[in-house]
Enzyme design. Structure first.
Site, PDB file in Angstrom:
ATOM      1  N   SER A 113      -2.253  -0.839  -0.701  1.00  0.00           N
ATOM      2  CA  SER A 113      -2.475  -1.567   0.549  1.00  0.00           C
ATOM      3  C   SER A 113      -1.284  -1.475   1.498  1.00  0.00           C
ATOM      4  O   SER A 113      -1.455  -1.412   2.714  1.00  0.00           O
ATOM      5  CB  SER A 113      -2.779  -3.042   0.257  1.00  0.00           C
ATOM      6  OG  SER A 113      -3.909  -3.168  -0.568  1.00  0.00           O
TER       7      SER A 113
ATOM      8  N   HIS B 211       1.802  -6.326   2.809  1.00  0.00           N
ATOM      9  CA  HIS B 211       1.058  -5.784   3.950  1.00  0.00           C
ATOM     10  C   HIS B 211       1.908  -5.773   5.213  1.00  0.00           C
ATOM     11  O   HIS B 211       1.925  -4.783   5.965  1.00  0.00           O
ATOM     12  CB  HIS B 211      -0.211  -6.593   4.177  1.00  0.00           C
ATOM     13  CG  HIS B 211      -1.218  -6.420   3.097  1.00  0.00           C
ATOM     14  ND1 HIS B 211      -2.320  -7.241   2.937  1.00  0.00           N
ATOM     15  CD2 HIS B 211      -1.295  -5.512   2.104  1.00  0.00           C
ATOM     16  CE1 HIS B 211      -3.027  -6.848   1.906  1.00  0.00           C
ATOM     17  NE2 HIS B 211      -2.427  -5.799   1.378  1.00  0.00           N
TER      18      HIS B 211
END
Length: 341
Positions: free
Chosen positions: A261, A313
């Site tokens: 991610s 992230h």
């Protein structure tokens, strides 16, 4: 990750985005507005009466009323651009089951009229580059780095499966999950890299690979394979390093972390940097707004999902943005115009 939670989030956010972009008096969006409201209504009703399955019910409504029509209408447009009016009409008629709008009926009638005309009676309309069949068939031809990363992630997941339960923390520890304690105290810095190719289940892998498939090829065609690979890997390493640093100073508490991610958010950030640098290109500003919308959705999802590392992230996103600014070529590569991908 809880599939019911993910589908519930999707069934709420996606219709709201459709309404935000299509809420204009009249116009060709009435069918989409109705579909979005129906999905919200079904999801809300399920939340009231069957909360434990609300995500599955709302997700099914989203899939049938928004996702399938969107994919089908795009394919229908491609067929019409190739002057394949008969299959375009048949596909449109099938889509009416899920999307019975006046706009779709008008398109079907138009295809029927074009289909009945004599061949050669009219000049062939130009086929836009973004929907030309040869362009679609080359989705990976000019994006080898994306294909390689997809294959590497898939191979790593098969490697995980060979060890047994991929949700077992002990197994993830053995095969290279990111653990800040192991990195800082034991000096296992290789975990900063290996964790980028491991995933906590098939659903986790599927979401990341789908995002890479959608966002990766147009960016790679725009900046080149080497620059793309640098954005992907450096963003991932920055994501892992950021999590370790933030854990050490006590900002976040992370015991174990896996997933690509951070790399994917790095690609999103690189898109933002690229579009900002080429903000005067056609449609670049609209594309930049779309990227910001992706960031907003991901942030909302991170805040509502405790199992997801928002720190990873954000670190990947920031690194990707800086790389996008630095590595973007001065001229946009042919076939990589962000307005066309």
């Amino acid at each position: 990750m809880d599939l019911n939670h993910i589908l519930l989030f999707l069934a709420l956010v996606s219709p709201l985005l459709v309404l935000a972009r299509a809420w204009r008096p009249g116009g060709p969006y009435r069918g989409w507005r109705i579909a979005a409201l129906v999905v919200l209504g079904i999801t809300g009703t399920a939340w009231i009466f069957w909360r434990a399955a609300a995500g599955y019910i709302g997700g099914a409504a989203w899939f049938a009323l928004l996702f399938i029509p969107a994919i089908g209408l795009r394919k229908m447009t491609e067929l019409a651009a190739r002057q394949d009016y008969k299959p375009a009409r048949k596909l449109g008629q099938a889509l009416q089951i899920f999307h019975p709008s006046a706009e779709l009926r008008e398109q079907i009638n138009l295809f029927r009229a074009l289909e009945s005309r004599q061949p050669g009676a009219f000049a062939s309309p130009p086929i836009p580059r973004d929907i030309a069949p040869e362009h679609r068939h080359r989705h990976f031809r000019h994006a080898p780095a994306v294909l390689i990363f997809i294959l590497l992630n898939a191979a790593a997941f098969l490697f995980e499966i060979s060890f047994g339960d991929w949700n077992d923390p002990e197994i993830l520890h053995q095969i290279g999950a990111l653990e800040p304690y192991a990195v800082v105290v034991q000096g296992e810095y290789w975990r900063l890299f290996t964790a980028l190719f491991l995933h906590g289940g098939f659903l986790h892998l599927l979401f990341n690979l789908f995002a890479l498939y959608v966002l990766g090829p147009p960016l790679e065609r725009s900046i080149g394979a080497v620059r793309f690979a640098m954005c992907y890997l450096i963003s991932g390493l920055a994501s892992s390093t950021g999590v370790v640093v933030l854990t050490v100073i006590g900002v976040v508490q992370v015991a174990q972390l896996v997933g690509a991610s951070g790399c994917i958010m790095g690609i999103v950030g690189a898109w933002a940097g690229f579009l900002l640098r080429h903000r005067h290109a056609p449609h670049a500003k609209q594309r930049l707004i779309n990227v910001l919308m992706i960031v907003a959705i991901q942030t909302a999802f991170d805040l509502s999902t405790p199992q997801v590392s928002m720190a990873a992230h954000l670190c990947g996103l920031i690194a990707g943005f800086l790389l996008g600014l630095v590595l973007s070529p001065r001229a946009i590569a042919r076939g990589g115009d962000p307005a066309r991908n």
